[in-house]
Design an enzyme around this catalytic site. Sequence first.
Site, PDB file in Angstrom:
ATOM      1  N   HIS A  75       0.831  -1.195   0.000  1.00 11.41           N
ATOM      2  CA  HIS A  75       0.000   0.000   0.000  1.00 11.41           C
ATOM      3  C   HIS A  75       0.872   1.255   0.000  1.00 11.41           C
ATOM      4  O   HIS A  75       1.905   1.294   0.665  1.00 11.41           O
ATOM      5  CB  HIS A  75      -0.960   0.014   1.199  1.00 11.41           C
ATOM      6  CG  HIS A  75      -0.291   0.006   2.550  1.00 11.41           C
ATOM      7  ND1 HIS A  75       0.033   1.169   3.218  1.00 11.41           N
ATOM      8  CD2 HIS A  75       0.108  -0.999   3.358  1.00 11.41           C
ATOM      9  CE1 HIS A  75       0.586   0.857   4.392  1.00 11.41           C
ATOM     10  NE2 HIS A  75       0.651  -0.451   4.497  1.00 11.41           N
ATOM     11  N   ASP A  77      -0.669   4.205   0.751  1.00  2.54           N
ATOM     12  CA  ASP A  77      -1.264   5.161   1.700  1.00  2.54           C
ATOM     13  C   ASP A  77      -0.551   5.062   3.047  1.00  2.54           C
ATOM     14  O   ASP A  77       0.053   4.036   3.380  1.00  2.54           O
ATOM     15  CB  ASP A  77      -2.780   4.940   1.861  1.00  2.54           C
ATOM     16  CG  ASP A  77      -3.146   3.575   2.421  1.00  2.54           C
ATOM     17  OD1 ASP A  77      -2.475   2.587   2.063  1.00  2.54           O
ATOM     18  OD2 ASP A  77      -4.103   3.489   3.231  1.00  2.54           O
ATOM     19  N   ASP A 108       6.404   1.733   6.740  1.00  5.66           N
ATOM     20  CA  ASP A 108       5.047   1.187   6.572  1.00  5.66           C
ATOM     21  C   ASP A 108       4.302   1.960   5.511  1.00  5.66           C
ATOM     22  O   ASP A 108       3.605   2.898   5.811  1.00  5.66           O
ATOM     23  CB  ASP A 108       4.302   1.230   7.907  1.00  5.66           C
ATOM     24  CG  ASP A 108       2.946   0.543   7.834  1.00  5.66           C
ATOM     25  OD1 ASP A 108       2.684  -0.135   6.833  1.00  5.66           O
ATOM     26  OD2 ASP A 108       2.158   0.708   8.774  1.00  5.66           O
ATOM     27  N   GLU A 141      -5.153   0.777   2.739  1.00  2.67           N
ATOM     28  CA  GLU A 141      -4.823  -0.258   3.727  1.00  2.67           C
ATOM     29  C   GLU A 141      -4.950   0.291   5.130  1.00  2.67           C
ATOM     30  O   GLU A 141      -5.423  -0.367   6.033  1.00  2.67           O
ATOM     31  CB  GLU A 141      -3.400  -0.777   3.487  1.00  2.67           C
ATOM     32  CG  GLU A 141      -3.148  -2.151   4.099  1.00  2.67           C
ATOM     33  CD  GLU A 141      -2.725  -2.112   5.553  1.00  2.67           C
ATOM     34  OE1 GLU A 141      -2.796  -3.152   6.236  1.00  2.67           O
ATOM     35  OE2 GLU A 141      -2.319  -1.049   6.049  1.00  2.67           O
ATOM     36  N   GLU A 142      -4.525   1.548   5.296  1.00  2.00           N
ATOM     37  CA  GLU A 142      -4.557   2.165   6.632  1.00  2.00           C
ATOM     38  C   GLU A 142      -5.944   2.704   6.971  1.00  2.00           C
ATOM     39  O   GLU A 142      -6.198   3.093   8.095  1.00  2.00           O
ATOM     40  CB  GLU A 142      -3.524   3.300   6.717  1.00  2.00           C
ATOM     41  CG  GLU A 142      -2.088   2.888   6.390  1.00  2.00           C
ATOM     42  CD  GLU A 142      -1.429   2.064   7.487  1.00  2.00           C
ATOM     43  OE1 GLU A 142      -2.131   1.649   8.438  1.00  2.00           O
ATOM     44  OE2 GLU A 142      -0.221   1.829   7.389  1.00  2.00           O
ATOM     45  N   GLU A 170       5.012  -5.582   3.963  1.00  2.00           N
ATOM     46  CA  GLU A 170       4.799  -4.929   5.272  1.00  2.00           C
ATOM     47  C   GLU A 170       6.042  -5.127   6.138  1.00  2.00           C
ATOM     48  O   GLU A 170       6.740  -6.125   6.016  1.00  2.00           O
ATOM     49  CB  GLU A 170       3.589  -5.557   5.985  1.00  2.00           C
ATOM     50  CG  GLU A 170       2.244  -5.234   5.370  1.00  2.00           C
ATOM     51  CD  GLU A 170       1.736  -3.832   5.718  1.00  2.00           C
ATOM     52  OE1 GLU A 170       2.408  -3.105   6.476  1.00  2.00           O
ATOM     53  OE2 GLU A 170       0.655  -3.483   5.212  1.00  2.00           O
ATOM     54  N   HIS A 368       4.004   4.117  12.120  1.00  2.83           N
ATOM     55  CA  HIS A 368       2.918   4.952  12.663  1.00  2.83           C
ATOM     56  C   HIS A 368       3.411   5.968  13.707  1.00  2.83           C
ATOM     57  O   HIS A 368       2.618   6.695  14.289  1.00  2.83           O
ATOM     58  CB  HIS A 368       1.776   4.108  13.268  1.00  2.83           C
ATOM     59  CG  HIS A 368       1.045   3.266  12.259  1.00  2.83           C
ATOM     60  ND1 HIS A 368      -0.237   2.829  12.451  1.00  2.83           N
ATOM     61  CD2 HIS A 368       1.411   2.809  11.042  1.00  2.83           C
ATOM     62  CE1 HIS A 368      -0.627   2.102  11.400  1.00  2.83           C
ATOM     63  NE2 HIS A 368       0.374   2.086  10.541  1.00  2.83           N
TER      64      HIS A 368
HETATM   65 ZN    ZN Z   1       1.261  -1.232   6.414  1.00  5.78          ZN
END
Ligand code: ZN
Length: 394
Positions: A75, A77, A108, A141-142, A170, A368
């Site tokens: 992903h 995003d 990520d 995805e997020e 990931e 994150h």
């Molecule tokens: Zn991820």
Amino acid sequence: MTQTLSRSAQILRELIRCPSVTPHEGGALGYLEKELTALGFHVERMTFSDENTPDVENLYARIGDSAPHIMFAGHTDVVPIGNAGDWSSEAFSGDVKDGVMLGRGAVDMKGGIACFLSAVEAHLSSNELKGSISFLITGDEEGPSINGTDKLLKWAAEKGETWDACIVGEPSNPKQIGDVIKNGRRGSLSGRVTVKGVQGHAAYPHLSDNPVRGMADLLNALLETPFDEGTEMFQPTNLEVTSVDVGNQATNVIAAKATAIFNIRFNDLWTGDAVKQEINRRFQEGAKRDIIRKGKDTAVNFEIEWIGRVSPVFLTKDDTLIGTLSEAIKQVTGKTPELSTGGGTSDARFIKDYCPVVEFGLVGQTMHQVDERTPLSDVDKLTAVYEKFLQNYF
Ligand SMILES: [Zn+2]
């Protein structure tokens, strides 16, 4: 001091500079389209929509038309940056300091995408492709994960795409590149239980029915006994009650109802249906405790409501995929990766219905977080692993 960036680090910086916070494309898929087209991929972009959720852009690209067909999934995003002032440099800059690149999405998982793209570039420049490679990249995805991988896979399968194996990029490694390949996940299910009572005066309990007492019995019955002890490849099943609510502000009023929500992460001893049955059985048993204790003539009046879909447990056992990837990791890092099914869910839960899937990417420590970052040495190492994998796989 200016540092010369490797090709994968350059790609990563370009991707970080696209502010692609879900559901915004931010230029990230456009950039990948340009790079993949230049490499000879057939690239398709599609936007998916659904009720009550934003439209999201996705990308599917393939090169080659024969088997074996390896898919890389990921992903572009990213989660929001939080307070910009907390970052030590601009969150969408891709600035490098002391050999470490900083930016939202660095690990990520724009990092995984950059490494795989660069590995494919290197592979194609020195080998004739003996199969097919595809990129399945989502921008959802997020977020709610409704207009992303799930729909993208259905769309591709409908036009006849089949795959032999998939790597999701990931950040699977806890400390160092080569620690862990994730080859499965526990299942997940959430629910809400409501106990109905009769509202009344706290001094006159015989005129009311306190749902909090019933809720306590239900939750005790739910939590007292472990669901299992774990299995060879999975942690024990765990159920967490995540909230208990009565919504009552008055100390002298017995409320009319109480609710609790819970989430269970279950291993390969269970199916979603078996978990539902067991939870229901435990509540039924708890609901009768007051009858036994006080000679009451009715059981606690409760209702269960399941929230969202069951995310089923899965385990990938494919020897070709896991063996080839483990061997590549060993050749590059000298480490033998551990196979793990720990952690939360990822889009691998959708892919497992189409082909064997594992997750292997950068080190996840800062995902994150403020100052999300990756050492450039990790970026180069992961690229080398992917490149070795492609060489050994085809
Ligand atoms: Zn991820």
